[in-house]
Write a protein that holds these residues in place. Sequence first.
Motif, PDB file in Angstrom:
ATOM      1  N   GLY A  53       0.842  -1.207   0.000  1.00  0.00           N
ATOM      2  CA  GLY A  53       0.000   0.000   0.000  1.00  0.00           C
ATOM      3  C   GLY A  53       0.865   1.239   0.000  1.00  0.00           C
TER       4      GLY A  53
ATOM      5  N   HIS B  97       0.800   5.726   4.544  1.00  0.00           N
ATOM      6  CA  HIS B  97      -0.367   6.032   5.387  1.00  0.00           C
ATOM      7  C   HIS B  97      -1.636   5.273   4.978  1.00  0.00           C
ATOM      8  CE1 HIS B  97       2.264   9.494   5.678  1.00  0.00           C
ATOM      9  NE2 HIS B  97       1.892   9.909   4.495  1.00  0.00           N
ATOM     10  N   SER B  98      -1.509   4.195   4.234  1.00  0.00           N
ATOM     11  CA  SER B  98      -2.718   3.492   3.785  1.00  0.00           C
ATOM     12  C   SER B  98      -3.213   2.508   4.843  1.00  0.00           C
ATOM     13  CB  SER B  98      -2.438   2.764   2.466  1.00  0.00           C
ATOM     14  OG  SER B  98      -1.380   1.854   2.643  1.00  0.00           O
TER      15      SER B  98
ATOM     16  N   LYS C 145      -1.115  -0.008   6.255  1.00  0.00           N
ATOM     17  CA  LYS C 145      -0.416  -1.307   6.123  1.00  0.00           C
ATOM     18  C   LYS C 145      -0.048  -1.885   7.485  1.00  0.00           C
ATOM     19  CE  LYS C 145       2.964   0.584   3.841  1.00  0.00           C
ATOM     20  NZ  LYS C 145       2.440   1.968   3.796  1.00  0.00           N
TER      21      LYS C 145
ATOM     22  N   GLY D 245       5.935   2.262   1.900  1.00  0.00           N
ATOM     23  CA  GLY D 245       4.880   2.893   1.095  1.00  0.00           C
ATOM     24  C   GLY D 245       5.375   3.354  -0.274  1.00  0.00           C
TER      25      GLY D 245
ATOM     26  N   LEU E 163      -3.817  -2.570  -0.229  1.00  0.00           N
ATOM     27  CA  LEU E 163      -4.673  -1.537   0.361  1.00  0.00           C
ATOM     28  C   LEU E 163      -4.633  -0.332  -0.561  1.00  0.00           C
ATOM     29  CD1 LEU E 163      -3.513  -1.701   4.088  1.00  0.00           C
ATOM     30  CD2 LEU E 163      -5.853  -2.037   3.301  1.00  0.00           C
ATOM     31  N   GLN E 164      -5.727  -0.049  -1.240  1.00  0.00           N
ATOM     32  CA  GLN E 164      -5.654   1.079  -2.172  1.00  0.00           C
ATOM     33  C   GLN E 164      -6.881   1.988  -2.097  1.00  0.00           C
ATOM     34  OE1 GLN E 164      -5.076  -0.164  -6.234  1.00  0.00           O
ATOM     35  NE2 GLN E 164      -6.503  -1.878  -6.108  1.00  0.00           N
ATOM     36  N   HIS E 165      -6.616   3.264  -2.438  1.00  0.00           N
ATOM     37  CA  HIS E 165      -7.678   4.281  -2.455  1.00  0.00           C
ATOM     38  C   HIS E 165      -8.477   4.163  -3.745  1.00  0.00           C
ATOM     39  CE1 HIS E 165      -6.136   6.680   0.948  1.00  0.00           C
ATOM     40  NE2 HIS E 165      -4.948   6.339   0.508  1.00  0.00           N
TER      41      HIS E 165
ATOM     42  N   VAL F  85      -8.687   1.445   1.476  1.00  0.00           N
ATOM     43  CA  VAL F  85      -8.034   2.092   2.621  1.00  0.00           C
ATOM     44  C   VAL F  85      -9.127   2.451   3.623  1.00  0.00           C
ATOM     45  CG1 VAL F  85      -6.774   4.175   3.331  1.00  0.00           C
ATOM     46  CG2 VAL F  85      -6.105   2.945   1.249  1.00  0.00           C
TER      47      VAL F  85
END
Length: 304
Positions: free
Chosen positions: A23, A26-27, A29, A131, A157-159, A183
Amino acid sequence: MTSQWWELLEQIERHPGLTFVLGAAHSGKSTLAKFLVTRISQRRHVTAYLDGDMGQSTLGPPAALNLALLQYPFEPTREPLENKDALVVARYFIGSNAPGGHFLPLLVGLRKLTQRARQLGAEMVILDSTGFVSGGAARELKFQKIDLLSPQHLVALQHAGELEPILQPLEGRPGMRIHRLPVHPLARPKTLEERQANRSHKYSEYFRGRRLAGFNLQKIRVIGNASPLETYSSSACADLKGLLVGLNDAENFTLGMGILSHLDPRKGKITLWTPLSPLSGVRILRLGALKLDSSWRDHSWRPY
Ligand SMILES: Nc1ncnc2c1ncn2[C@@H]1O[C@H](COP(=O)(O)OP(=O)(O)OP(=O)(O)O)[C@@H](O)[C@H]1O
Ligand SMILES: [Mg+2]
């Protein structure tokens, strides 16, 4: 904790092995990695947490990869993972707080530590990563890491699809499941100053019990990107003060870290501050690419 996290946990427990958490910065992880490792260790004998983020590390000092083993039944409320040096069973010095310029030691270290985790009986290894995911170099590094380590689970983990350039070439890889997760809305960005403050805090904790230690350059190998120490002028030697150094054993695993105090190639002596004791296992000093100042801030340093 969302229901997706529990579903992920169930999948991982059903198909044991290595889980790679991917990720952007700040995602979330580390939050997810800690959730997975503490839950799994409630039921498994030995579970490994491989902290592969040498910038915003959870375990131990930054600038290194840290492997912790959690023994059943691990009690997270009594034993938080943060700064739990006692849980660290192996460490690999990188000497930098970011991957740029350090891809090779990063790959070698991750490979060695995953193998070590298995040798120590960990059936499950949770790998928390940096990151560093945007741009061609990051894509290449992540691709090579995943190719080398062959995880059973790749958790992304993705936006908004930012990891797809990494994920798509890996789609359909035999033996690896890709889990795409959003996220969490509570994932909060940290400022650069907060990131530095986290690192400074970890260095100061790690070096709290430091003592001055001397090594004979005839008996110890010094490695790193720098030229041979014998060729250093006295001003170049003076400039090395504050450099972070890995104190490595004969297998190039890191027993401890040091801060260079004084180097005198003519007298064949190097002195550094380290909390490591005893020093008898140290065979290799690996020069890093960071200097620590008196406030525990780290600054990039380029070798001659
Ligand atoms: N699921 C969550 N619930 C509540 N807070 C969260 C969650 N995920 C992340 N956070 C918060 O967001 C911040 C960033 O999370 P975390 O440190 O896990 O991210 P990261 O991807 O590991 O960041 P870094 O790139 O700095 O390593 C932290 O303050 C954490 O407490
Ligand atoms: Mg993290």
